[in-house]
Motif scaffolding. Structure first.
Motif, mmCIF file in Angstrom:
data_model
loop_
_atom_site.group_PDB
_atom_site.id
_atom_site.type_symbol
_atom_site.label_atom_id
_atom_site.label_comp_id
_atom_site.label_asym_id
_atom_site.label_seq_id
_atom_site.Cartn_x
_atom_site.Cartn_y
_atom_site.Cartn_z
ATOM 1 N N HIS B 65 0.823 -1.210 0.000
ATOM 2 C CA HIS B 65 0.000 0.000 0.000
ATOM 3 C C HIS B 65 0.857 1.260 0.000
ATOM 4 C CE1 HIS B 65 -2.282 -3.197 1.726
ATOM 5 N NE2 HIS B 65 -3.393 -2.565 1.471
ATOM 6 N N CYS B 87 -12.302 -3.568 4.801
ATOM 7 C CA CYS B 87 -11.234 -4.563 4.741
ATOM 8 C C CYS B 87 -11.727 -5.934 5.207
ATOM 9 C CB CYS B 87 -10.073 -4.117 5.625
ATOM 10 S SG CYS B 87 -8.758 -5.316 5.683
ATOM 11 N N ALA B 89 -9.954 -8.512 5.788
ATOM 12 C CA ALA B 89 -8.991 -9.178 6.663
ATOM 13 C C ALA B 89 -8.835 -8.455 7.991
ATOM 14 C CB ALA B 89 -7.642 -9.265 5.970
ATOM 15 N N CYS B 91 -7.271 -5.728 8.873
ATOM 16 C CA CYS B 91 -5.868 -5.500 9.196
ATOM 17 C C CYS B 91 -5.506 -4.020 9.250
ATOM 18 C CB CYS B 91 -4.978 -6.225 8.198
ATOM 19 S SG CYS B 91 -5.189 -5.698 6.526
ATOM 20 N N ILE B 92 -6.452 -3.135 9.037
ATOM 21 C CA ILE B 92 -6.151 -1.702 9.090
ATOM 22 C C ILE B 92 -6.565 -1.166 10.457
ATOM 23 C CG2 ILE B 92 -6.538 0.530 8.004
ATOM 24 C CD1 ILE B 92 -7.225 -0.830 5.461
ATOM 25 N N ILE B 113 -1.098 -0.796 8.970
ATOM 26 C CA ILE B 113 -1.601 -1.941 8.212
ATOM 27 C C ILE B 113 -0.707 -3.130 8.538
ATOM 28 C CG2 ILE B 113 -2.105 -2.905 5.945
ATOM 29 C CD1 ILE B 113 -2.544 -0.200 4.868
ATOM 30 N N CYS B 118 -2.875 -8.825 5.723
ATOM 31 C CA CYS B 118 -3.468 -8.279 4.501
ATOM 32 C C CYS B 118 -3.497 -9.339 3.407
ATOM 33 C CB CYS B 118 -2.647 -7.089 4.048
ATOM 34 S SG CYS B 118 -3.190 -6.390 2.506
ATOM 35 N N ILE B 119 -4.577 -9.362 2.671
ATOM 36 C CA ILE B 119 -4.679 -10.331 1.579
ATOM 37 C C ILE B 119 -4.592 -9.635 0.219
ATOM 38 C CG2 ILE B 119 -5.952 -12.048 2.885
ATOM 39 C CD1 ILE B 119 -8.488 -10.966 1.681
ATOM 40 N N TYR B 120 -4.262 -8.376 0.196
ATOM 41 C CA TYR B 120 -4.040 -7.624 -1.050
ATOM 42 C C TYR B 120 -5.237 -7.723 -1.996
ATOM 43 C CZ TYR B 120 0.427 -7.678 1.089
ATOM 44 O OH TYR B 120 1.402 -7.539 2.013
ATOM 45 N N CYS B 121 -6.396 -7.480 -1.432
ATOM 46 C CA CYS B 121 -7.597 -7.582 -2.246
ATOM 47 C C CYS B 121 -7.925 -6.266 -2.917
ATOM 48 C CB CYS B 121 -8.772 -8.020 -1.398
ATOM 49 S SG CYS B 121 -9.135 -6.870 -0.089
ATOM 50 N N MET B 123 -9.662 -3.841 -1.639
ATOM 51 C CA MET B 123 -10.965 -3.281 -1.278
ATOM 52 C C MET B 123 -10.834 -1.958 -0.548
ATOM 53 S SD MET B 123 -13.472 -6.422 -0.483
ATOM 54 C CE MET B 123 -13.827 -7.605 -1.772
ATOM 55 N N CYS B 124 -9.687 -1.742 0.104
ATOM 56 C CA CYS B 124 -9.484 -0.456 0.776
ATOM 57 C C CYS B 124 -9.370 0.654 -0.256
ATOM 58 C CB CYS B 124 -8.254 -0.503 1.675
ATOM 59 S SG CYS B 124 -6.810 -1.253 0.918
ATOM 60 N N LEU B 135 -2.832 0.638 -3.891
ATOM 61 C CA LEU B 135 -1.923 -0.495 -3.874
ATOM 62 C C LEU B 135 -0.889 -0.272 -4.967
ATOM 63 C CD1 LEU B 135 -4.173 -1.643 -2.100
ATOM 64 C CD2 LEU B 135 -3.832 -3.814 -3.182
#
Ligand code: SF4
Ligand code: SF4
Lengths: 414, 159
Positions: B65, B87, B89, B91-92, B113, B118-121, B123-124, B135
């Motif tokens: 990120h 999020c 996951a 994680c934020i 973060i 984090c699953i690097y999706c 969505m954030c 990202l």
């Protein structure tokens, strides 16, 4: 053949007396960590010499609680869970889940979105089949075929990466659309792959079809009758290899499959060889489907025009005047208790994933999160017929049989 | 083992006596296999010598990120917590405080973060109304401890 229920045997090795070697029954444990299981599976076999007399399966070694995790996520967030269930064709799971939620909410996706999804779905099927054929060959000793399959799959994953931004954990679909539109060079990229994919598949086929070792170890191995296959609930290539033309793309079309021309591939054998043939022929068929879609790739919006489901684009937000309404919808989409809420009820939607019928059964209680999120993973049903196929066969045929099932352990255990 | 109902399709079986004998001999398939292998030897390599040659990711790849800054070097984030809500996951972790600038009320004091969760999706990035988080294309992450994997606001701003 009558259905035979394999039962668990007491785990004890009988005492062996000298000169009596091999005449007694012996229990052999296969897995859970074994290179040929392609996942964490366990099979306990009772052998008489080399012949399998009974077999018991044990699953749960890769249990990750996917279903329970998803019940604590909002509908759109669960897409991230769905792609982790299948590590060979994650996009199929993404599309299947989104189609199920859309069916629940009565949303019809736009033509462009449907076309994108179909192309990615079929590309995933190619990725899955090409690798599973490669692994089948590897398990029977032809290692280079697997490497060629891998090179092809890398090209596919490059396409997925360009489209979704990730190679495996794609999380691409959203309810009512997709995460973002495809890049400008999507169509040339896929067209280049189609040519390369056809060529490599033909090469692989050329290597395996007349290879005596491969043919001898596939033909007549792990045979299952049509009736047994149906009563075990097998779907996908497993069932079509028994000569049953069952394909959900034909029987309950979704995403515009009814407009596409394709054959439902069947083979009469019911053995490992027939499954191999079904997979190889389906690769060509999928590539044909993709060509048809690309020839008439619709323009227009990718997402449905429903701001309560799809967040408005960022430009609409920053645009003064029309911006405020968009901003309100944007916030409502994410705030607890305000987001997308399907009406209370339940839905089942099955799609034809590479391994068989991938079904999502969702129960909504009218909140943002599903009350029940259940998956009918094809591997689970395919795997339970495995003892039936192995009984009376030799131990070495377990390996070729297991790779022809193409079990995805993540989906099996969920 | 192969009684007739068990045998698979015959469409690829060699026809004729000579072809069948050749298949049984196994020699032609060995030779054609060797030919294919030789062919692959002179094709361009499919692998990369990784640490020396790095793979270039396309724009739009979902990697580490970054918190974005505007033209005046102020961070764009207004601590609205949308990304934290979106999020999957969880994680934020944001701590909000009053903003030093007059055109907004809040700004994050701390923005963490957990890169291990984090699953690097992405969505954030999707959820942010101010286009303040994105990202990047960085896919390598090296650290020697777990604490380093929790990126704080300075790390995210300098990414
Ligand atoms: S990429 Fe996904 S998991 Fe990672 S912080 Fe953003 S929303 Fe959370
Ligand atoms: S959504 Fe954007 S503005 Fe809001 S807290 Fe997250 S990064 Fe900051």
């Amino acid at each position: 053949m009558a259905m035979q229920r394999p039962t668990r045997l007491p785990m004890e090795v009988e005492e062996q007396t000298e000169g009596d070697l091999g005449s007694k029954r012996m229990i052999v444990n296969f897995g859970p960590q074994h290179p040929a299981t392609h996942g964490t599976l366990r099979a306990i076999m009772e052998l008489e010499g080399e012949i399998i007399r009974s077999m018991d399966l044990e699953i749960g070694y890769l249990h990750s609680g996917f279903e329970k995790i998803s019940e604590h996520r909002t509908y759109n967030q669960t897409v991230t869970v769905s792609d982790r269930m299948n590590y060979l064709s994650p996009l199929c799971n993404n599309v299947g889940l989104s189609c199920a939620i859309e069916k629940m909410m009565g949303i019809t996706v736009t033509p462009r979105c449907a076309a994108i999804r179909v192309v990615l779905y079929e590309l995933s099927r190619v990725a899955d089949h090409i690798l599973s054929v490669g692994l089948q060959a590897m398990d029977l000793g032809a290692f280079s075929v697997m490497l060629w399959a891998f090179i092809e799959r890398e090209k596919l994953y490059d396409i997925f990466e360009a489209v979704t931004g990730a190679r495996l954990t794609t999380s691409y679909t959203r309810v009512g659309g997709v995460m973002r539109d495809v890049p400008a060079d999507f169509i040339p990229m896929v067209k280049a792959f189609i040519d390369a994919g056809r060529k490599t598949t033909r090469e692989m086929e050329g290597m395996l079809n007349t290879n005596r070792i491969f043919v001898d170890r596939c033909k007549g191995v792990n045979w299952i009758s049509k009736e047994d296959a149906i009563s075990y609930g097998l779907t996908g290539p497993m069932l079509r290899a028994c000569g049953v033309p069952h394909d959900l793309r034909r029987l309950q079309p979704y995403l515009g499959y009814e407009k596409l021309k394709f054959d439902v591939i069947t083979e009469p054998g019911g053995d490992v060889w027939a499954r191999y043939r079904v997979r190889v022929r389906e690769i060509y068929e999928s590539l044909d489907i993709i060509e048809q879609v690309l020839a008439d790739f619709p323009e227009g919006p990718v997402n449905v025009d429903m701001p309560e489901v799809i967040i408005p684009t960022k430009t609409a937000l920053n645009n003064p005047g029309g911006g405020m309404e968009g901003l309100i919808y944007h916030f409502k989409n994410y705030m607890f208790g305000h987001g997308m809420k399907p009406a209370a009820g339940e839905v089942y939607m099955g799609t034809e994933a590479p391994n068989g019928e991938l079904g999502y059964f969702l129960v909504s209680d009218g909140t943002q999160k599903p009350w029940r999120w259940r998956v009918r993973g094809p591997s689970f049903y395919n795997y339970q017929a495995f003892p039936q196929m192995c009984l009376g066969q030799s131990l070495s045929d377990v390996v070729s049989g297991l790779s022809s099932l193409n079990i995805i352990a993540g989906e099996l255990d969920r | 083992m192969a009684n007739d109902d068990r045998v698979g399709s015959r469409d690829v079986e060699p026809k004729g006596f000579l072809a069948k004998t050749l298949m049984k001999l196994y020699v032609p398939s060995v030779l054609s296999g060797m030919k294919k292998t030789m062919e692959y030897m002179i094709r361009p390599k499919a692998t990369l010598q990784y640490p020396e040659v790095k793979r270039v990711t396309r724009k739009g790849y979902r990697g580490e990120h970054r918190l974005k800054q505007d033209e005046q070097g102020r961070m764009k984030c207004v601590a609205c917590f949308m990304c934290q809500t979106a999020c999957p996951a969880e994680c934020i972790e944001i701590t909000a405080g009053p903003s030093p600038w007059p055109d907004r009320d809040k700004a994050p004091v701390q923005f963490r973060i957990d890169m291990m969760k984090c699953i690097y999706c992405g969505m954030c990035e999707e959820a942010c109304p101010c286009d303040a988080i994105e990202l990047t294309e960085t896919y390598t992450q090296v650290s020697t401890s777990r604490e380093e994997k929790i990126y704080d606001i300075n790390r995210l701003l300098s990414n």
